[in-house]
Design an enzyme around this catalytic site. Structure first.
Site, PDB file in Angstrom:
ATOM      1  N   LYS A 124       4.102   3.724   0.652  1.00  0.00           N
ATOM      2  CA  LYS A 124       3.119   2.699   1.020  1.00  0.00           C
ATOM      3  C   LYS A 124       2.229   2.482  -0.186  1.00  0.00           C
ATOM      4  O   LYS A 124       2.060   3.381  -1.014  1.00  0.00           O
ATOM      5  CB  LYS A 124       2.262   3.175   2.195  1.00  0.00           C
ATOM      6  CG  LYS A 124       1.689   2.045   3.004  1.00  0.00           C
ATOM      7  CD  LYS A 124       2.718   1.540   3.993  1.00  0.00           C
ATOM      8  CE  LYS A 124       2.294   0.275   4.675  1.00  0.00           C
ATOM      9  NZ  LYS A 124       3.185  -0.022   5.813  1.00  0.00           N
ATOM     10  N   ASP A 164       2.416  -5.969   4.154  1.00  0.00           N
ATOM     11  CA  ASP A 164       1.747  -5.263   5.253  1.00  0.00           C
ATOM     12  C   ASP A 164       0.484  -6.098   5.513  1.00  0.00           C
ATOM     13  O   ASP A 164       0.455  -7.285   5.148  1.00  0.00           O
ATOM     14  CB  ASP A 164       1.428  -3.813   4.853  1.00  0.00           C
ATOM     15  CG  ASP A 164       0.991  -2.949   6.033  1.00  0.00           C
ATOM     16  OD1 ASP A 164       1.852  -2.505   6.802  1.00  0.00           O
ATOM     17  OD2 ASP A 164      -0.236  -2.744   6.217  1.00  0.00           O
TER      18      ASP A 164
HETATM   19  O1  2IT Z   1       4.686  -0.866   8.250  1.00  0.00           O
HETATM   20  C1  2IT Z   1       5.784  -1.348   7.914  1.00  0.00           C
HETATM   21  O2  2IT Z   1       6.858  -0.915   8.321  1.00  0.00           O
HETATM   22  C2  2IT Z   1       5.764  -2.481   6.978  1.00  0.00           C
HETATM   23  N1  2IT Z   1       4.686  -2.918   6.590  1.00  0.00           N
HETATM   24  C3  2IT Z   1       7.038  -3.087   6.478  1.00  0.00           C
HETATM   25  C4  2IT Z   1       7.550  -2.329   5.310  1.00  0.00           C
HETATM   26  C5  2IT Z   1       8.767  -2.916   4.640  1.00  0.00           C
HETATM   27  O3  2IT Z   1       9.180  -2.318   3.635  1.00  0.00           O
HETATM   28  O4  2IT Z   1       9.306  -3.918   5.094  1.00  0.00           O
END
Ligand code: 2IT
Length: 447
Positions: A124, A164
Site C-alpha cells: 500500500k 484507493d
Molecule cells: O484496497 C484495495 O484492495 C485497493 N485499493 C485496490 C488495490 C489494487 O491493487 O487494485
C-alpha cells in the site's frame, strides 16, 4: 503463539499506530487456534515475520500550487509481503495518511490478495496530500512530483500500485505519464486502474462494487435470502460506492441512502441511474460533499447534515467509505431500525465493537478483505491482460470476477463454518488468507 503477548510487544514497539495494531489484532485473534496446531509455523516464527512489512519507502514530495506557492507533502510505499507474488496494492491520497494507516492497509492487502486466488503479494502507499479543493492542474502536478520518487520502487514484476481513496483513473493517468518519462519503460503493467484505451481493464472501475454485491448475494443465498427487494444503505460516493449502487440497483435492491463527510442523502424511492452517474461528477469535483446530490435532485433526495448513512432504515448496510466509519453505536442503531446484514466494503470499515455487536445479535456480517477483494482481483486480471498484450471483453472480465468472488465466499465457508453450523466470515477470511501466505513463507525458508 499468544495473541496477547505479540500485541503487547507491538504496542510497545509501535505506540500510537492504532489502525495497524487494530488490523493485526483482528487477524491474530482469528488464526491463533489454527496456528497453534502447526508447530512448524511457530518454529519458523511466521507470525512475528508476517506482522512486519518487508520494507517502507518514505519520501518528500514538493510541488507548486495554483498560487505559485511551494507545497510539501510526504509520500510512502509500504511493501508488506511478497510470499505469493509481487507487491500489489493501491495508493491513498488523503490528509490523514500516516505510516500506521498504510501499514494496516498493506497488512490487510496481503491476506485479501491471497484470497483472490491470484499470485499477488501485499502493498500500500500514498500521501498526506489532501485532494479536497484542489484544481485538476494541482492534482496533475502533485501526481508528477509523487512519481519522481515512486518510480524507483515499482515495476510490473516487482510492485504494482493502483488507486484507493483519493486516487482514481485521472490520477493513475498522470502517474503513468510521468512514470514513462522517468523510467523509459513502456510496459503498461506497472500500474492498474488505467484508462481503457491504454491498457486498463474493462470493468476495473466497477469491480470493487460489483464484486462486493456478488459476495453479498452469495452470503444472502447461503442464509436463504436474496438482495432483490432489500433496502440498502451505502456510505460514501466515490468509486467503490458508485459500483456498489450500480450493481445493487441492477440486482433489484433499492439504495435508500448515500453519505459523505458532510451528512447523508436519503433517497426513499431508491437511487436512479442519473444519481449514480452524478456520483462520478461529485467525486471529480474534489468538493467532498454529498449535499450536492440533494441540490441536483431536490424532491427525490433529502439531505441531513451531520448524520451517517446508518441512521436510515435499511435491510443491508454497505460501508463503502473509510476505516472505522461504523461504530458500535451505529451498529445498534442499524439493528434497532431493522437492519439484518452488513457487508463491509471499505477496508476495516467497522470498529471492533460494531463487528462484535453484529456477530452476537444475529446480524450477518462479512469483512472487507473478503467483500472488497474484487477490486484488486480485477487489477490482477488487468496485469494478466497487459502481460499477454490482449484485452478481454466486459463479459469475460465480469465472468472471471464473478468466479473469483464465488471462490472467496467458498473459502470463507470452508474455514469459517462453526460447530453450530453458522459461518464466521471474519474467521473464515482471515484463516483462509493466512494459511496461504504462511505456507508460502514456510516453503521459501527463513528470509
Ligand atoms: O484496497 C484495495 O484492495 C485497493 N485499493 C485496490 C488495490 C489494487 O491493487 O487494485
Amino acid at each position: 503463539m499468544k495473541t496477547n503477548d505479540i500485541m503487547a510487544r507491538l504496542r510497545a514497539k509501535y505506540p500510537g499506530e492504532n489502525e495497524y495494531l487494530q488490523a493485526v489484532q483482528e487477524v491474530l485473534e482469528s488464526v491463533e487456534e489454527v496456528y497453534n496446531q502447526h508447530p512448524e509455523f511457530e518454529k519458523a516464527k511466521i507470525v512475528e515475520r508476517m506482522v512486519e512489512p518487508d520494507r517502507i519507502f518514505t519520501f518528500r514530495v514538493t510541488w507548486v500550487d495554483d498560487n505559485g506557492e511551494v507545497q510539501t507533502n510526504t509520500g510512502y510505499r509500504v511493501q508488506f509481503n511478497s510470499a505469493i507474488g509481487p507487491y500489489k496494492g493501491g495508493l491513498r491520497f488523503h490528509r490523514a495518511v500516516t505510516p500506521s494507516m498504510l501499514k494496516f492497509l498493506g497488512f490487510e492487502q496481503t491476506f485479501k490478495n491471497a484470497l483472490t486466488t491470484l499470485p499477488m503479494g501485499g502493498a500500500k502507499g500514498g500521501s498526506d496530500f489532501d485532494p479536497v479543493g484542489k484544481s485538476n492542474d494541482e492534482i496533475m502536478r502533485f501526481c508528477q512530483a509523487f512519481m519522481l520518487e515512486l518510480w524507483q520502487c515499482i515495476g510490473p514484476d516487482q510492485d504494482i500500485p493502483a488507486g484507493d481513496v483519493g486516487v482514481g483513473g485521472r490520477e493513475i493517468g498522470y502517474l503513468y505519464g510521468m512514470y514513462k518519462k522517468l523510467a523509459r519503460q513502456y510496459n503498461t503493467g506497472v500500474l492498474t486502474g488505467k484508462g481503457s484505451t491504454w491498457g486498463g481493464s474493462i470493468l476495473r472501475p466497477e469491480a470493487t462494487g460489483f464484486g462486493a454485491l456478488y459476495f453479498t448475494q452469495n452470503l444472502l443465498h447461503k442464509a436463504g435470502k436474496d438482495i432483490k427487494g432489500c433496502r440498502v444503505a451505502v456510505s460514501g460516493f466515490g468509486n467503490v460506492a458508485w459500483g456498489a449502487c450500480k450493481k445493487a440497483t441492477e440486482l433489484g435492491a433499492k439504495v435508500v441512502a448515500v453519505s459523505g463527510p458532510d451528512g447523508v442523502c436519503e433517497i426513499p424511492d431508491g437511487i436512479t441511474p442519473e444519481m449514480i452517474d452524478y456520483m462520478l461528477v461529485m467525486r471529480a469535483s474534489n468538493r467532498n460533499r454529498v449535499e450536492d446530490m440533494a441540490e441536483k435532485f431536490p424532491g427525490a433526495c433529502k439531505f441531513t447534515a451531520g448524520k451517517k448513512a446508518w441512521s436510515v432504515k435499511c435491510d443491508v448496510a454497505l460501508p463503502c467509505a473509510f476505516q472505522n466509519e461504523l461504530s458500535e453505536d451505529d451498529a445498534r442503531e442499524l439493528k434497532e431500525n431493522g437492519c439484518w446484514c452488513c457487508c463491509e466494503v471499505s477496508n476495516m470499515g467497522c470498529q471492533p465493537g460494531a463487528i462484535h455487536f453484529f456477530q452476537h445479535n444475529g446480524v450477518l456480517f462479512a469483512p472487507g478483505k473478503a467483500v472488497n477483494a474484487g477490486g484488486v482481483a480485477t487489477s490482477g486480471l488487468e496485469m494478466t491482460q497487459n502481460a499477454s498484450h490482449i484485452s478481454w471483453s466486459g463479459a469475460e472480465v465480469d465472468a472471471k470476477l464473478h468466479f473469483i468472488m464465488d471462490s472467496i465466499h467458498e473459502q470463507c465457508v470452508k474455514y469459517g463454518t462453526q460447530p453450530d453450523g453458522t459461518i464466521d466470515y471474519v474467521k473464515g477470511a482471515n484463516i483462509a488468507g493466512f494459511m496461504k501466505v504462511a505456507t508460502a513463507m514456510l516453503e521459501q525458508g527463513i528470509v
